[in-house]
Design a protein around this motif. Structure first.
Motif, PDB file in Angstrom:
ATOM      1  N   ARG A   1      27.165  29.431  54.207  1.00 54.53           N
ATOM      2  CA  ARG A   1      28.568  29.187  54.567  1.00 54.53           C
ATOM      3  C   ARG A   1      29.412  30.453  54.495  1.00 54.53           C
ATOM      4  O   ARG A   1      30.392  30.601  55.218  1.00 54.53           O
TER       5      ARG A   1
ATOM      6  N   GLY B   1      36.334  21.916  55.591  1.00 50.08           N
ATOM      7  CA  GLY B   1      35.646  22.187  56.842  1.00 50.08           C
ATOM      8  C   GLY B   1      36.188  23.381  57.595  1.00 50.08           C
ATOM      9  O   GLY B   1      35.591  23.824  58.584  1.00 50.08           O
TER      10      GLY B   1
ATOM     11  N   LYS C   1      34.862  23.802  51.276  1.00 53.44           N
ATOM     12  CA  LYS C   1      34.820  22.582  50.483  1.00 53.44           C
ATOM     13  C   LYS C   1      35.936  22.619  49.444  1.00 53.44           C
ATOM     14  O   LYS C   1      36.446  23.686  49.091  1.00 53.44           O
TER      15      LYS C   1
ATOM     16  N   HIS D   1      33.026  29.788  56.048  1.00 57.21           N
ATOM     17  CA  HIS D   1      33.011  28.624  56.932  1.00 57.21           C
ATOM     18  C   HIS D   1      32.756  27.361  56.116  1.00 57.21           C
ATOM     19  O   HIS D   1      32.313  27.419  54.977  1.00 57.21           O
ATOM     20  N   SER D   2      33.028  26.221  56.740  1.00 60.33           N
ATOM     21  CA  SER D   2      32.736  24.919  56.123  1.00 60.33           C
ATOM     22  C   SER D   2      33.274  24.838  54.704  1.00 60.33           C
ATOM     23  O   SER D   2      32.556  24.467  53.767  1.00 60.33           O
TER      24      SER D   2
END
Length: 123
Positions: A66, A15, A86, A83-84
């Motif tokens: 992302r 995240g 995983k 971003h975000s």
């Protein structure tokens, strides 16, 4: 010669966000496309995102929405805003550039790679 130096990798929680940078230096006449690739352990190197000298971008489906690629032509630098993050984004990220050295033929650029920067996503 043309050298590419990446920076900005590190250990991030799922995240989270990172910003990778790649600066090209040397006797550069012109840089055409620039891009980011990544290679996870046991997997082939894959294209993550690319950007033309005019700013047109292309993304792998797995990172659309992302990741954002951008470049500063005046600084011969390409960026990758992530971003975000995983777990599956964990990989060594490599910068790539199609560049022509001073004295070279701009219609036939050479391909250059950076040394890679590790991005690890872990909780």
């Amino acid at each position: 010669q043309v050298q590419l130096v990446e920076s900005g990798g590190g250990l991030v929680q799922p995240g989270g966000s990172l910003r990778l940078s790649c600066a090209a230096s040397g006797s550069i006449l012109r840089i055409r496309g620039m891009g980011w690739y990544r290679q996870a352990p046991g997997k082939q190197r894959e294209l993550v995102a690319s950007i033309t000298s005019g700013g047109s971008t292309n993304y792998a489906d797995s990172v659309k929405g992302r990741f954002t690629i951008s470049r500063d032509n005046a600084k011969n630098t390409v960026y990758l805003q992530i971003h975000s993050l995983k777990l599956e984004d964990t990989a060594v990220y490599y910068c790539n550039a199609e560049a022509t050295r001073v004295g070279g033929n701009p219609y036939y650029p050479d391909e250059y790679w950076g040394q890679g920067t590790q991005v690890t996503v872990s909780s």
